[in-house]
Motif scaffolding. Structure first.
Motif, PDB file in Angstrom:
ATOM      1  N   MET A 179       0.827  -1.200   0.000  1.00 21.93           N
ATOM      2  CA  MET A 179       0.000   0.000   0.000  1.00 21.93           C
ATOM      3  C   MET A 179       0.860   1.249   0.000  1.00 21.93           C
ATOM      4  SD  MET A 179      -3.060  -1.079   2.594  1.00 21.93           S
ATOM      5  CE  MET A 179      -3.736   0.593   2.528  1.00 21.93           C
TER       6      MET A 179
ATOM      7  N   ARG B 270       2.227   2.155  -3.480  1.00 24.69           N
ATOM      8  CA  ARG B 270       1.288   2.492  -4.535  1.00 24.69           C
ATOM      9  C   ARG B 270       1.119   3.997  -4.630  1.00 24.69           C
ATOM     10  NH1 ARG B 270      -4.021  -0.785  -6.106  1.00 24.69           N
ATOM     11  NH2 ARG B 270      -4.582   0.454  -7.912  1.00 24.69           N
TER      12      ARG B 270
ATOM     13  N   THR C 203      -0.778   5.378  -0.919  1.00 22.68           N
ATOM     14  CA  THR C 203      -2.203   5.213  -0.733  1.00 22.68           C
ATOM     15  C   THR C 203      -2.630   5.710   0.632  1.00 22.68           C
ATOM     16  OG1 THR C 203      -2.169   3.291  -2.167  1.00 22.68           O
ATOM     17  CG2 THR C 203      -4.051   3.507  -0.715  1.00 22.68           C
TER      18      THR C 203
ATOM     19  N   SER D  13      -8.272   3.891   1.996  1.00 26.45           N
ATOM     20  CA  SER D  13      -8.695   4.034   0.605  1.00 26.45           C
ATOM     21  C   SER D  13      -8.909   2.685  -0.072  1.00 26.45           C
ATOM     22  CB  SER D  13      -7.674   4.859  -0.181  1.00 26.45           C
ATOM     23  OG  SER D  13      -6.429   4.191  -0.254  1.00 26.45           O
ATOM     24  N   GLU D  14      -8.162   1.669   0.329  1.00 28.71           N
ATOM     25  CA  GLU D  14      -8.353   0.341  -0.258  1.00 28.71           C
ATOM     26  C   GLU D  14      -9.775  -0.144  -0.025  1.00 28.71           C
ATOM     27  OE1 GLU D  14      -6.303  -1.461  -2.019  1.00 28.71           O
ATOM     28  OE2 GLU D  14      -4.378  -0.433  -1.793  1.00 28.71           O
TER      29      GLU D  14
ATOM     30  N   TRP E 219     -12.339   2.051  -1.927  1.00 21.80           N
ATOM     31  CA  TRP E 219     -12.346   1.734  -3.361  1.00 21.80           C
ATOM     32  C   TRP E 219     -13.111   0.443  -3.610  1.00 21.80           C
ATOM     33  CZ3 TRP E 219     -10.282   4.863  -7.155  1.00 21.80           C
ATOM     34  CH2 TRP E 219     -10.200   4.312  -8.445  1.00 21.80           C
ATOM     35  N   ALA E 220     -12.834  -0.570  -2.795  1.00 25.33           N
ATOM     36  CA  ALA E 220     -13.485  -1.869  -2.975  1.00 25.33           C
ATOM     37  C   ALA E 220     -14.982  -1.795  -2.727  1.00 25.33           C
ATOM     38  CB  ALA E 220     -12.849  -2.901  -2.049  1.00 25.33           C
TER      39      ALA E 220
ATOM     40  N   SER F  61      -0.875  -1.178 -11.186  1.00 27.38           N
ATOM     41  CA  SER F  61      -0.522  -0.386 -10.004  1.00 27.38           C
ATOM     42  C   SER F  61      -1.127   1.005 -10.005  1.00 27.38           C
ATOM     43  CB  SER F  61       1.000  -0.276  -9.898  1.00 27.38           C
ATOM     44  OG  SER F  61       1.531   0.390 -11.036  1.00 27.38           O
TER      45      SER F  61
ATOM     46  N   ARG G  88      -4.541   3.564 -10.094  1.00 28.04           N
ATOM     47  CA  ARG G  88      -5.973   3.819 -10.007  1.00 28.04           C
ATOM     48  C   ARG G  88      -6.279   5.129 -10.713  1.00 28.04           C
ATOM     49  NH1 ARG G  88      -6.470   3.095  -3.812  1.00 28.04           N
ATOM     50  NH2 ARG G  88      -6.606   0.844  -3.536  1.00 28.04           N
TER      51      ARG G  88
ATOM     52  N   ASN H 124      -9.319  -0.960 -11.049  1.00 28.61           N
ATOM     53  CA  ASN H 124      -8.504   0.256 -11.091  1.00 28.61           C
ATOM     54  C   ASN H 124      -9.173   1.505 -11.635  1.00 28.61           C
ATOM     55  OD1 ASN H 124      -6.379  -1.253 -10.120  1.00 28.61           O
ATOM     56  ND2 ASN H 124      -5.455  -1.593 -12.129  1.00 28.61           N
TER      57      ASN H 124
END
Length: 249
Positions: free
Chosen positions: A3, A6, A12, A16-17, A20-21, A97, A99, A144
């Protein structure tokens, strides 16, 4: 890739992961994309190559300068700026890698949803005015790419883009989702004052020139209008290869 590794501009953001998901998903239909010459989602059509070249050069420039927000405009209607925005977004999204978030900020004649074959999108005016949270407006395509589409024209586009609320909405998107790139489909620069209004919110611009449409004088006028906002490049596009946009009323 971790993370912390990225991102083009600092990694990141925490949370945020998951954010985003959690975005609602949108599906792009290959036949609709092909009909609109949106080819950069894969490698089957050789027309994807110019967009990959543009992607690589753009990402390098953004990485070197720590930038994220890129506006895509043209001097006049019919040059294919939405066509370029859609293909460039899909090309960037093929980078595992990276987004990318594509926003339809042509508030007078929104056309990104049509180019991507999407229906039933929400009003981006509500996102920019703070009435809708980014998490409720954005739709994720694959791992992404996220889309901020617009279902209806806005009555006061330049005023809305110039409001502090628009700056706050863009900041919330960056803070919550940590995109590597935000691509903003803008109106033609010489057709109205909307691009001038949004310039302070952007890091850089790409100018789409239509073959047989855009004149050298128009390009010089755009460069003068952009002032201190960096111009990453001028893209020569054959307007007939992409969706042809109507003139503003």
């Amino acid at each position: 890739m971790t993370m912390m590794e990225r991102g083009l501009a600092g990694g990141t953001a925490p949370g945020s992961e998951a954010a985003w998901a959690a975005l609602a998903e949108a599906v792009l239909e290959p036949r609709r994309l092909a009909r609109n010459r949106i080819v950069a989602g894969g490698r089957s059509d050789p027309a994807h190559v110019p967009f990959d070249l543009l992607r690589t050069r753009m990402l390098r420039a953004l990485r070197e300068r720590g930038w994220r927000r890129v506006g895509i405009t043209s001097a006049s209607p019919g040059c294919g700026k939405t066509f370029v925005t859609a293909n460039l977004a899909l090309s960037v999204a093929r980078r595992e890698s990276c987004r990318v978030i594509a926003l339809d900020l042509d508030l007078r004649i929104p056309s990104l949803a049509k180019a991507l074959g999407q229906r039933g999108s929400a009003r981006i005016e509500d996102l920019l005015a703070g009435r809708t949270a980014p998490a409720d407006h954005l739709r994720r395509v694959g791992p992404n790419l996220a889309l901020g589409l617009n279902a209806a024209p806005v009555g006061n586009p330049a005023e809305l883009l110039e409001e502090p609320g628009t700056a706050a909405a863009l900041a919330r998107i960056e803070a919550g989702f940590a995109p590597d790139v935000i691509l903003c489909d803008l109106p033609p620069a010489l057709a109205c004052d909307d691009v001038l209004a949004i310039l302070p919110r952007l890091d850089a611009l790409l100018l789409v020139a239509g073959a047989g449409i855009t004149t050298p004088t128009q390009i010089r006028s755009c460069e003068k209008l952009f002032g201190e906002t960096p111009l990453l490049g001028v893209i020569l596009n054959r307007a007939e290869d992409g969706p042809v946009e109507p003139y503003y009323a």
